[in-house]
Scaffold this motif. Sequence first.
Motif, PDB file in Angstrom:
ATOM      1  N   HIS A   6     -79.138  58.390  -7.522  1.00 41.21           N
ATOM      2  CA  HIS A   6     -79.858  58.792  -8.725  1.00 41.21           C
ATOM      3  C   HIS A   6     -81.360  58.582  -8.561  1.00 41.21           C
ATOM      4  N   ARG A   7     -81.758  57.469  -7.960  1.00 36.92           N
ATOM      5  CA  ARG A   7     -83.185  57.220  -7.714  1.00 36.92           C
ATOM      6  C   ARG A   7     -83.761  58.275  -6.769  1.00 36.92           C
ATOM      7  N   LEU A   8     -82.989  58.666  -5.752  1.00 46.24           N
ATOM      8  CA  LEU A   8     -83.440  59.717  -4.833  1.00 46.24           C
ATOM      9  C   LEU A   8     -83.639  61.040  -5.569  1.00 46.24           C
ATOM     10  N   ILE A   9     -82.704  61.402  -6.431  1.00 45.19           N
ATOM     11  CA  ILE A   9     -82.818  62.654  -7.195  1.00 45.19           C
ATOM     12  C   ILE A   9     -84.034  62.606  -8.116  1.00 45.19           C
ATOM     13  N   LEU A  10     -84.248  61.480  -8.782  1.00 45.93           N
ATOM     14  CA  LEU A  10     -85.432  61.352  -9.641  1.00 45.93           C
ATOM     15  C   LEU A  10     -86.719  61.453  -8.832  1.00 45.93           C
ATOM     16  N   TRP A  11     -86.734  60.870  -7.633  1.00 47.20           N
ATOM     17  CA  TRP A  11     -87.912  60.941  -6.768  1.00 47.20           C
ATOM     18  C   TRP A  11     -88.176  62.391  -6.357  1.00 47.20           C
TER      19      TRP A  11
ATOM     20  N   SER B 132     -87.238  65.103  -7.933  1.00 47.97           N
ATOM     21  CA  SER B 132     -87.675  65.818  -9.136  1.00 47.97           C
ATOM     22  C   SER B 132     -89.132  65.517  -9.458  1.00 47.97           C
ATOM     23  N   GLU B 133     -89.512  64.266  -9.325  1.00 49.44           N
ATOM     24  CA  GLU B 133     -90.899  63.875  -9.600  1.00 49.44           C
ATOM     25  C   GLU B 133     -91.866  64.495  -8.595  1.00 49.44           C
ATOM     26  N   LYS B 134     -91.513  64.452  -7.310  1.00 46.94           N
ATOM     27  CA  LYS B 134     -92.405  64.966  -6.264  1.00 46.94           C
ATOM     28  C   LYS B 134     -92.523  66.483  -6.292  1.00 46.94           C
ATOM     29  N   THR B 135     -91.438  67.180  -6.651  1.00 44.86           N
ATOM     30  CA  THR B 135     -91.480  68.645  -6.675  1.00 44.86           C
ATOM     31  C   THR B 135     -91.930  69.192  -8.018  1.00 44.86           C
ATOM     32  N   GLY B 136     -91.769  68.385  -9.061  1.00 46.39           N
ATOM     33  CA  GLY B 136     -92.108  68.860 -10.396  1.00 46.39           C
ATOM     34  C   GLY B 136     -91.046  69.785 -10.981  1.00 46.39           C
ATOM     35  N   LEU B 137     -89.859  69.821 -10.372  1.00 43.03           N
ATOM     36  CA  LEU B 137     -88.793  70.700 -10.834  1.00 43.03           C
ATOM     37  C   LEU B 137     -87.825  69.946 -11.734  1.00 43.03           C
ATOM     38  N   ALA B 138     -87.350  70.627 -12.753  1.00 45.89           N
ATOM     39  CA  ALA B 138     -86.361  70.044 -13.655  1.00 45.89           C
ATOM     40  C   ALA B 138     -85.004  69.973 -12.965  1.00 45.89           C
ATOM     41  N   ASP B 139     -84.109  69.184 -13.527  1.00 48.44           N
ATOM     42  CA  ASP B 139     -82.774  68.993 -12.960  1.00 48.44           C
ATOM     43  C   ASP B 139     -82.029  70.321 -12.795  1.00 48.44           C
ATOM     44  N   ASN B 140     -82.104  71.188 -13.803  1.00 46.12           N
ATOM     45  CA  ASN B 140     -81.404  72.477 -13.723  1.00 46.12           C
ATOM     46  C   ASN B 140     -81.904  73.315 -12.554  1.00 46.12           C
ATOM     47  N   LEU B 141     -83.197  73.356 -12.371  1.00 47.37           N
ATOM     48  CA  LEU B 141     -83.766  74.132 -11.277  1.00 47.37           C
ATOM     49  C   LEU B 141     -83.448  73.510  -9.925  1.00 47.37           C
ATOM     50  N   LEU B 142     -83.386  72.191  -9.855  1.00 44.85           N
ATOM     51  CA  LEU B 142     -82.987  71.533  -8.609  1.00 44.85           C
ATOM     52  C   LEU B 142     -81.556  71.902  -8.235  1.00 44.85           C
ATOM     53  N   HIS B 143     -80.686  72.011  -9.219  1.00 44.26           N
ATOM     54  CA  HIS B 143     -79.302  72.418  -8.941  1.00 44.26           C
ATOM     55  C   HIS B 143     -79.249  73.840  -8.402  1.00 44.26           C
ATOM     56  N   ILE B 144     -80.018  74.731  -8.979  1.00 45.34           N
ATOM     57  CA  ILE B 144     -80.038  76.123  -8.516  1.00 45.34           C
ATOM     58  C   ILE B 144     -80.535  76.186  -7.074  1.00 45.34           C
ATOM     59  N   HIS B 145     -81.646  75.531  -6.805  1.00 44.10           N
ATOM     60  CA  HIS B 145     -82.209  75.548  -5.449  1.00 44.10           C
ATOM     61  C   HIS B 145     -81.297  74.863  -4.440  1.00 44.10           C
ATOM     62  N   SER B 146     -80.760  73.711  -4.798  1.00 45.79           N
ATOM     63  CA  SER B 146     -79.916  72.991  -3.845  1.00 45.79           C
ATOM     64  C   SER B 146     -78.633  73.754  -3.556  1.00 45.79           C
ATOM     65  N   GLY B 147     -78.050  74.406  -4.559  1.00 41.65           N
ATOM     66  CA  GLY B 147     -76.862  75.217  -4.325  1.00 41.65           C
ATOM     67  C   GLY B 147     -77.143  76.352  -3.353  1.00 41.65           C
ATOM     68  N   PHE B 148     -78.279  77.001  -3.534  1.00 42.15           N
ATOM     69  CA  PHE B 148     -78.631  78.110  -2.652  1.00 42.15           C
ATOM     70  C   PHE B 148     -78.967  77.623  -1.243  1.00 42.15           C
ATOM     71  N   ILE B 149     -79.668  76.502  -1.122  1.00 37.07           N
ATOM     72  CA  ILE B 149     -80.003  75.949   0.197  1.00 37.07           C
ATOM     73  C   ILE B 149     -78.740  75.535   0.945  1.00 37.07           C
ATOM     74  N   ILE B 150     -77.825  74.859   0.264  1.00 40.43           N
ATOM     75  CA  ILE B 150     -76.560  74.468   0.904  1.00 40.43           C
ATOM     76  C   ILE B 150     -75.788  75.707   1.329  1.00 40.43           C
ATOM     77  N   PHE B 151     -75.789  76.730   0.497  1.00 35.45           N
ATOM     78  CA  PHE B 151     -75.104  77.992   0.807  1.00 35.45           C
ATOM     79  C   PHE B 151     -75.664  78.618   2.086  1.00 35.45           C
ATOM     80  N   LEU B 152     -76.991  78.689   2.188  1.00 41.33           N
ATOM     81  CA  LEU B 152     -77.622  79.269   3.378  1.00 41.33           C
ATOM     82  C   LEU B 152     -77.381  78.407   4.622  1.00 41.33           C
ATOM     83  N   LEU B 153     -77.520  77.103   4.481  1.00 41.65           N
ATOM     84  CA  LEU B 153     -77.290  76.215   5.627  1.00 41.65           C
ATOM     85  C   LEU B 153     -75.836  76.261   6.088  1.00 41.65           C
TER      86      LEU B 153
END
Length: 113
Positions: free
Chosen positions: A16-21, A23-44
């Motif tokens: 949880h601390r890693l996810i908050l870090w 989010s803080e460093k990228t400035g992205l909200a939790d919902n947007l992080l889920h969208i991006h991470s899902g797509f990145i995992i899909f491509l990888l």
Amino acid sequence: MAFLIPDLTAIPQDYHRLILWVSEKTGLADNLLHIHSGFIIFLLARLVTRRPYRSFVPLLCVALAEAGNEILDYMAYRWRPTDTYWDIANTLFWPLMISFVERWPPVAKRDRQ
């Protein structure tokens, strides 16, 4: 001997601390992080497994990663249904759409049948 066994109860809080870090460093909200991470995992997963998107193997990798994420969230926060459902939907939406589109027959092929 007990010092060899890591404290597994700290893993969800560390995650949880890693996810908050992130989010803080990228400035992205939790919902947007889920969208991006899902797509990145899909491509990888597509690159690592060398399986086409229509094989559903990359989609399965995203689903397993999201399941792991939700298990860690449950361990840290207990059951939060609304948050969980939105996280799953945001993470799986675009990988699911791409997998379905890849499996759909091309228009020219459908018209000939």
